[in-house]
Design an enzyme around this catalytic site. Structure first.
Site, PDB file in Angstrom:
ATOM      1  N   GLU A 212       0.807  -1.231   0.126  1.00 20.84           N
ATOM      2  CA  GLU A 212       0.003   0.191   0.075  1.00 20.84           C
ATOM      3  C   GLU A 212       0.872   1.272  -0.085  1.00 20.84           C
ATOM      4  O   GLU A 212       0.580   2.043   0.787  1.00 20.84           O
ATOM      5  CB  GLU A 212      -0.893   0.016   1.024  1.00 20.84           C
ATOM      6  CG  GLU A 212      -1.914  -1.249   0.874  1.00 20.84           C
ATOM      7  CD  GLU A 212      -3.087  -1.181   2.062  1.00 20.84           C
ATOM      8  OE1 GLU A 212      -2.933  -0.284   3.099  1.00 20.84           O
ATOM      9  OE2 GLU A 212      -4.042  -1.797   1.940  1.00 20.84           O
ATOM     10  N   GLU A 335      -5.341  -8.216  -0.602  1.00 18.64           N
ATOM     11  CA  GLU A 335      -5.998  -8.119   0.678  1.00 18.64           C
ATOM     12  C   GLU A 335      -7.353  -7.919   0.179  1.00 18.64           C
ATOM     13  O   GLU A 335      -7.863  -6.998  -0.535  1.00 18.64           O
ATOM     14  CB  GLU A 335      -5.741  -6.942   1.174  1.00 18.64           C
ATOM     15  CG  GLU A 335      -4.205  -7.143   2.169  1.00 18.64           C
ATOM     16  CD  GLU A 335      -3.868  -5.997   2.947  1.00 18.64           C
ATOM     17  OE1 GLU A 335      -4.588  -5.229   3.618  1.00 18.64           O
ATOM     18  OE2 GLU A 335      -2.500  -5.925   3.066  1.00 18.64           O
TER      19      GLU A 335
END
Ligand code: AHR
Length: 534
Positions: A212, A335
């Protein structure tokens, strides 16, 4: 700093993109979904074994374990527990995951990885430092590190998907970890592994180039151009060490990010030629902002995942065109889950404790139904999404919860376990006809959503069907277009009267699958009645 900040950041940044993310249905799904006539209440699923999407890559049903809360310590590793073996591995948890058959597990993070020095987690245990994990404000004893994870994977029968620190870490440190894990002997880092007692290299195939990195909450967050260049450098150095790697660059961490898609494009402009895949992340919530707390809308949110996949692929293929590259990237949805309750305050702040209770989301029936929908979405995108990780696996936004005495299965365990147990072979390109319902800011939503696989080894078809109707049972007719289905082997259903029902240590089986009356087959058609909310 904590993931709670991620939410706050998105709230400030994202109302405009919220509306757009809720407006769905693209790509194959649109073409394969057909509305049945408005008066007709029956839904139909047309199955043709000649019409397939792709061979199923089992890594589509991977999972994730982060050094976060009680996922590792007290989750899979608890040397003080009577339930643990001589390695400190919780044997009950190990057996449960082995039985599930999880093919690939991402480790060690997550936000955690962006401040992690892998060298802290290898070598004699008594020499390993106790460090502050700044991502979750927790203490990490480093008693479980790379070698322990590899041993645990072997015991479980799963493959590691290793995350690399491209936050505070350098490409050189990333390449050193590859050398430590994958080179046989004779180099600085492979010899260190051998000195630590592990003669055989692990040959880890898949690696995530950071986590991320588009998020301002991420330790070491940088711009897309900077990250793209760093990922390119890391990829080059890692491939010098081991050319056989499969590398995943960090894409956007969700469609509500203000840089959504632009981040992906710029990153790929820098590193397209050096990577194999791009990552996507997504967490869903039945919240005032996302769904207006409307469960009918919540159960349709998997359709926005279809859209996210289609949009991200469009960017990958745009850059492919720019580069005139023969290579087509695949996606790693590394995810995904429902997560909205335990996202703020003490739920994401470890207060400098070891193994604090963080992100211990308690899942209800409607969460499980959406997870079923998300499995359906992943299956129908199996031509380009080759790997995905239910985030996470134990204690942290997880299907499996432990305490000192044992474990229980949360509601979301079941749709995930069905995918692992029943999806085999090729993914079918189904034609689904269903009546629809209306929800705010979405196209008409089909009551019935479905995906399927055909296993050429035993000729068995598996159908995964979501009935989004909250009040009525729905009649579904499966139309076998070429090979008539002869006999229903198993039929299971997850349902209940209370969408908010949960499992817990006090009532571990409140929500669990029941057998569904065997559907009847006549004249090449199988009829089944699906209960509401199932
Ligand atoms: O899975 C929990 C967290 O969610 C991960 O650490 C991070 O990557 C994401 O924001």
């Amino acid at each position: 700093m904590f993931s709670g900040d991620r939410r706050q950041f998105l709230r400030q940044a994202g109302t405009a993109s919220l509306a757009c993310s809720a407006n769905l249905m693209l790509g194959r799904f649109l073409s394969a979904q057909a509305k049945s006539s408005s008066t007709e209440q029956i839904s139909r699923i047309f199955v043709d074994s000649r019409r397939t999407i792709a061979p199923l890559d089992r890594n589509l049903f991977g999972s994730f374990l982060e050094h976060l809360g009680r996922a590792i310590y007290e989750g899979i590793y608890d040397p003080g527990s009577k339930l643990s073996d001589s390695n400190g591995f919780r044997t009950d948890v190990l057996a449960e995951i082995k039985k599930l058959g999880v093919p690939v597990i991402r480790y060690p993070g997550g936000n955690f990885v962006s401040g992690y020095n892998w060298l802290d987690g290898v070598g004699p245990k008594q020499d390993r430092p106790h460090v502050l994990d700044k991502a979750w404000n927790s203490m990490n004893s480093n008693q479980f590190g790379t070698n322990e994870f590899m041993a645990w994977c072997k015991a479980v029968g799963t493959e590691p998907l290793m995350g690399l620190n491209l936050g505070t870490g350098t490409p050189e440190q990333a390449a050193a970890l590859v050398e430590y894990c994958n080179v046989d002997k004779g180099t600085e880092w492979s010899e260190l592994r051998r000195k630590h007692g592990f003669n055989e290299p692990y040959k880890v195939k898949r690696w995530c180039l950071g986590n991320e990195m588009d998020g301002p909450w991420q330790i070491g967050h940088i711009t897309a151009t900077e990250y793209g260049m760093k990922a390119q450098d890391a990829a080059r150095q890692m491939r010098y060490v081991d050319p056989s790697l499969q590398l995943i660059a960090c894409g956007s961490s969700g469609p509500l990010m203000p840089t959504y898609l632009e981040w992906d494009r710029e990153v790929l402009e820098q590193c397209y030629d050096y990577v194999d895949a791009l990552s996507l992340h997504r967490y869903f919530g039945n919240t005032p902002e996302e769904t207006g707390n409307d469960s009918e809308k919540f159960l349709a949110m998997n359709l926005t995942m279809d859209r996210q996949i289609a949009e991200t692929l469009a960017v990958c293929d745009l850059v492919r065109g720019h580069k005139r590259s023969p290579k087509k990237l695949w996606l790693s949805f590394d995810e995904w889950n429902v997560w909205y309750r335990e996202r703020n305050g003490d739920a994401v702040n470890g207060h400098r404790q070891e193994a604090p209770h963080l992100l211990e989301e308690v899942y209800d029936l409607e969460d499980a139904l959406l997870v079923g929908g998300l499995v359906i979405t992943l299956l129908r995108n199996a031509d380009r999404v080759k790997l995905a990780c239910l985030a996470q696996l134990v204690n942290v936004i997880a299907p499996i919860m432990t305490n000192g005495a044992g474990l229980f299965r949360q509601t979301i365990y079941y749709p995930y376990s069905w995918a692992l147990q029943y999806a085999h072979g090729s993914v079918l390109n189904l034609l689904v006809q269903s009546p629809t319902y209306d929800v705010a800011r979405m196209d008409p939503v089909p009551y019935i959503d479905a995906a399927g696989t055909l296993n050429p080894e035993n000729g068995q078809t598996s159908l995964f069907i979501l009935n989004r109707d909250l009040s009525k049972a729905r009649e579904v007719e499966v139309v076998w277009e070429d090979n008539p289905g002869t006999r229903v082997v198993t039929s299971l259903v997850l349902t209940g009267n209370d969408l908010k029902a949960v499992n817990g240590f006090d009532a571990p089986q409140r929500v669990q699958p029941q057998s569904l009356d065997k559907p009847s087959t006549t004249g090449g058609r199988t009829r089944v009645e699906l209960p509401p909310r199932s």
